[in-house]
Design a protein around this motif. Sequence first.
Motif, PDB file in Angstrom:
ATOM      1  N   ASP A 110       8.438 -21.847  11.725  1.00 28.23           N
ATOM      2  CA  ASP A 110       7.952 -22.359  10.442  1.00 28.23           C
ATOM      3  C   ASP A 110       8.946 -23.351   9.841  1.00 28.23           C
ATOM      4  N   ALA A 111      10.245 -23.044   9.970  1.00 31.06           N
ATOM      5  CA  ALA A 111      11.256 -23.969   9.460  1.00 31.06           C
ATOM      6  C   ALA A 111      11.263 -25.270  10.260  1.00 31.06           C
ATOM      7  N   VAL A 112      11.075 -25.159  11.587  1.00 25.81           N
ATOM      8  CA  VAL A 112      11.030 -26.367  12.418  1.00 25.81           C
ATOM      9  C   VAL A 112       9.815 -27.210  12.057  1.00 25.81           C
ATOM     10  N   ARG A 113       8.648 -26.575  11.907  1.00 23.35           N
ATOM     11  CA  ARG A 113       7.444 -27.317  11.538  1.00 23.35           C
ATOM     12  C   ARG A 113       7.598 -27.977  10.174  1.00 23.35           C
ATOM     13  N   SER A 114       8.223 -27.286   9.245  1.00 19.22           N
ATOM     14  CA  SER A 114       8.419 -27.859   7.912  1.00 19.22           C
ATOM     15  C   SER A 114       9.297 -29.114   7.970  1.00 19.22           C
ATOM     16  N   ASP A 115      10.366 -29.057   8.747  1.00 21.47           N
ATOM     17  CA  ASP A 115      11.235 -30.225   8.863  1.00 21.47           C
ATOM     18  C   ASP A 115      10.523 -31.384   9.564  1.00 21.47           C
ATOM     19  N   LEU A 116       9.762 -31.081  10.628  1.00 20.53           N
ATOM     20  CA  LEU A 116       9.057 -32.140  11.343  1.00 20.53           C
ATOM     21  C   LEU A 116       7.993 -32.787  10.470  1.00 20.53           C
ATOM     22  N   PHE A 117       7.281 -31.992   9.668  1.00 18.90           N
ATOM     23  CA  PHE A 117       6.254 -32.570   8.801  1.00 18.90           C
ATOM     24  C   PHE A 117       6.879 -33.430   7.706  1.00 18.90           C
ATOM     25  N   ALA A 118       8.047 -33.026   7.209  1.00 18.77           N
ATOM     26  CA  ALA A 118       8.699 -33.818   6.163  1.00 18.77           C
ATOM     27  C   ALA A 118       9.231 -35.140   6.701  1.00 18.77           C
ATOM     28  N   LEU A 119       9.724 -35.137   7.961  1.00 14.92           N
ATOM     29  CA  LEU A 119      10.313 -36.352   8.525  1.00 14.92           C
ATOM     30  C   LEU A 119       9.282 -37.220   9.254  1.00 14.92           C
ATOM     31  N   ASP A 132      12.322 -17.276  25.376  1.00 14.12           N
ATOM     32  CA  ASP A 132      13.219 -17.522  24.252  1.00 14.12           C
ATOM     33  C   ASP A 132      13.395 -19.027  23.999  1.00 14.12           C
ATOM     34  N   ARG A 133      12.415 -19.852  24.427  1.00 14.38           N
ATOM     35  CA  ARG A 133      12.499 -21.285  24.255  1.00 14.38           C
ATOM     36  C   ARG A 133      11.315 -21.794  23.437  1.00 14.38           C
ATOM     37  N   ILE A 134      11.374 -23.103  23.071  1.00 17.21           N
ATOM     38  CA  ILE A 134      10.309 -23.720  22.280  1.00 17.21           C
ATOM     39  C   ILE A 134       9.679 -24.828  23.113  1.00 17.21           C
ATOM     40  N   HIS A 135       8.389 -24.741  23.304  1.00 18.61           N
ATOM     41  CA  HIS A 135       7.637 -25.777  24.028  1.00 18.61           C
ATOM     42  C   HIS A 135       7.114 -26.774  22.997  1.00 18.61           C
ATOM     43  N   VAL A 136       7.553 -28.036  23.125  1.00 16.97           N
ATOM     44  CA  VAL A 136       7.200 -29.095  22.180  1.00 16.97           C
ATOM     45  C   VAL A 136       6.223 -30.031  22.867  1.00 16.97           C
ATOM     46  N   THR A 145      10.888 -42.322  18.415  1.00 14.84           N
ATOM     47  CA  THR A 145      10.348 -41.207  17.635  1.00 14.84           C
ATOM     48  C   THR A 145      10.455 -39.906  18.413  1.00 14.84           C
ATOM     49  N   MET A 146      10.193 -39.958  19.722  1.00 22.05           N
ATOM     50  CA  MET A 146      10.315 -38.759  20.548  1.00 22.05           C
ATOM     51  C   MET A 146      11.744 -38.226  20.520  1.00 22.05           C
ATOM     52  N   GLY A 147      12.734 -39.118  20.641  1.00 21.46           N
ATOM     53  CA  GLY A 147      14.122 -38.677  20.608  1.00 21.46           C
ATOM     54  C   GLY A 147      14.506 -38.048  19.279  1.00 21.46           C
ATOM     55  N   GLN A 148      13.995 -38.599  18.175  1.00 17.68           N
ATOM     56  CA  GLN A 148      14.302 -38.029  16.863  1.00 17.68           C
ATOM     57  C   GLN A 148      13.650 -36.664  16.680  1.00 17.68           C
ATOM     58  N   ILE A 149      12.414 -36.509  17.166  1.00 15.98           N
ATOM     59  CA  ILE A 149      11.739 -35.209  17.050  1.00 15.98           C
ATOM     60  C   ILE A 149      12.481 -34.152  17.861  1.00 15.98           C
ATOM     61  N   ALA A 151      15.581 -34.159  18.627  1.00 16.39           N
ATOM     62  CA  ALA A 151      16.869 -33.870  17.982  1.00 16.39           C
ATOM     63  C   ALA A 151      16.705 -32.856  16.860  1.00 16.39           C
ATOM     64  N   VAL A 152      15.592 -32.941  16.099  1.00 15.80           N
ATOM     65  CA  VAL A 152      15.339 -31.965  15.031  1.00 15.80           C
ATOM     66  C   VAL A 152      15.114 -30.574  15.626  1.00 15.80           C
ATOM     67  N   VAL A 153      14.329 -30.497  16.707  1.00 17.56           N
ATOM     68  CA  VAL A 153      14.077 -29.192  17.338  1.00 17.56           C
ATOM     69  C   VAL A 153      15.367 -28.623  17.920  1.00 17.56           C
ATOM     70  N   GLU A 154      16.178 -29.491  18.553  1.00 14.63           N
ATOM     71  CA  GLU A 154      17.440 -29.026  19.126  1.00 14.63           C
ATOM     72  C   GLU A 154      18.402 -28.535  18.056  1.00 14.63           C
ATOM     73  N   SER A 155      18.320 -29.068  16.855  1.00 11.66           N
ATOM     74  CA  SER A 155      19.203 -28.587  15.789  1.00 11.66           C
ATOM     75  C   SER A 155      18.887 -27.148  15.398  1.00 11.66           C
ATOM     76  N   HIS A 156      17.624 -26.733  15.562  1.00  5.69           N
ATOM     77  CA  HIS A 156      17.252 -25.348  15.280  1.00  5.69           C
ATOM     78  C   HIS A 156      17.477 -24.455  16.499  1.00  5.69           C
ATOM     79  N   ALA A 157      17.269 -25.009  17.692  1.00  4.17           N
ATOM     80  CA  ALA A 157      17.413 -24.212  18.925  1.00  4.17           C
ATOM     81  C   ALA A 157      18.165 -25.045  19.956  1.00  4.17           C
ATOM     82  N   PRO A 158      19.493 -25.085  19.877  1.00  2.99           N
ATOM     83  CA  PRO A 158      20.266 -25.933  20.804  1.00  2.99           C
ATOM     84  C   PRO A 158      20.052 -25.537  22.256  1.00  2.99           C
ATOM     85  N   GLY A 159      19.631 -26.525  23.061  1.00  4.99           N
ATOM     86  CA  GLY A 159      19.455 -26.308  24.487  1.00  4.99           C
ATOM     87  C   GLY A 159      18.246 -25.486  24.877  1.00  4.99           C
ATOM     88  N   LEU A 160      17.348 -25.179  23.935  1.00  4.04           N
ATOM     89  CA  LEU A 160      16.216 -24.307  24.227  1.00  4.04           C
ATOM     90  C   LEU A 160      14.872 -25.007  24.034  1.00  4.04           C
TER      91      LEU A 160
END
Length: 456
Positions: A110-119, A132-136, A145-149, A151-160
């Motif tokens: 939910d926090a990841v979705r909130s950040d992605l929708f705001a940006l 234990d990973r996130i499929h984007v 734009t793909m690289g920025q998205i 980067a936001v997901v990696e900030s919440h789940a580094p390497g996952l």
Amino acid sequence: MGQYSWAKLAVIALLLVGWAGITPTAPGAYADTVTHQTIVVRKGMSLPVPVTESFDRIAVSEPEIADAAPVSSREYFVRGRTIGTTNILVYNESGNLVQLVDVLVMPNLDAVRSDLFALFPSANVALHPVADRIHVSGDVADEETMGQIMAVVESHAPGLAINALNVELPAQVLLEVRFVEASRDDIREIGFGTEIGRPGDFLFMTSSSLISGDPARAIGQVFGGSGQTNIDFTLQALEEQGVVRTLAKPNLVSQSGQTASFLAGGEFPVPVAADRDTISIEFKKFGVSLEFTPTIAREDRIVLQVSPEVSNLDPRNSVRLANVEIPALSLREINTQVELGNGQSFAIAGLIQNDYQATELETPLLGDIPILGNLFRSSRFKKNETELVVIVTPHLVTPPKSNTDLTDPIQLSEEPTQVERYGLSRIEGDPKPALGQSVNGNIKRQSTAIRDQGGS
């Protein structure tokens, strides 16, 4: 039966009665008394977990992933600290295990979705937990734009994060390059020679040959004498001027983020020392070469890492080893990074090289005499100017639907008729297409397809 026998039978009877009152423990009966469950906790969040009976102690196998704290005698809460998996063991007052909990700490989607929708409010991105990973997944406009998205997901789940995003823009970039080199040479040589002598008495002579050894373009001789003494003067002169223009127009196609290279030139052998006092041959490349790495930054913007290079053999600075002459290389190399739009161009210019050489040969003492000393002196003057210009134009291109959409020089060239071949001695039809016309047409056709897709 004696007293001993009765006593023995009494003991056996008591043992049989005792065994009959004992209920043996079946295999797995202890495990049935333990509650086993799996819970998923979001990172930084807490989750209450009830227990069927009162407990006395809680043990966490990896407390750096999750921790647990009791709320009451029959309930405790679990808080996720870092992403991962761990176990929680709950014991009652008797020290028996009553509950086993497998804990999976996941990112807070939910926090990841909130950040992605705001940006990126217009981006269509879906997040799904996988182990234990996130499929984007989803569609994005460009790679920036793909690289920025990601980067936001990696900030919440580094390497996952699992990147399954699709870039809508085409990933192919065609680079149109023009190498233009202009070289101007100016060479002047003058050689004076004298010959003064009397047969059988003396001979004095100075050479009139040119310093470079090239054949003279003009020769003048004056013969004279005094009595039996001959006095001859010889003049040899050379003057050369030349203009040379070399042009290479490579066209390379590469996928975004991948490197493409081009070489128009050749290779020359160079002896290299090997084992056991042997010599092997290694070939070095020279000519016009280019390496470029395109990256589609955003819609209609391309970042280019370009490395053009122009080299040619330079025999003047050659090295001779073991009776083998190794030519030197005259090298001009550029490495730069620019950002351009589709179809825009940039030029790398100002690569000017000036070479000046002046050489004189004179007869000792006589060459230092004012005015008359010129008759005992030969001189050479050489000047070379070279200018290199590189013009680069990137294009976003898509492959054609059919190979018939692309043209080649043969399709544009018409064969002559019988009358033109035998009557007019033509080997090619009229009109004659310009070289490169098919390439330019293909580039324009594929670039137009990109603009049509963008407009639709």
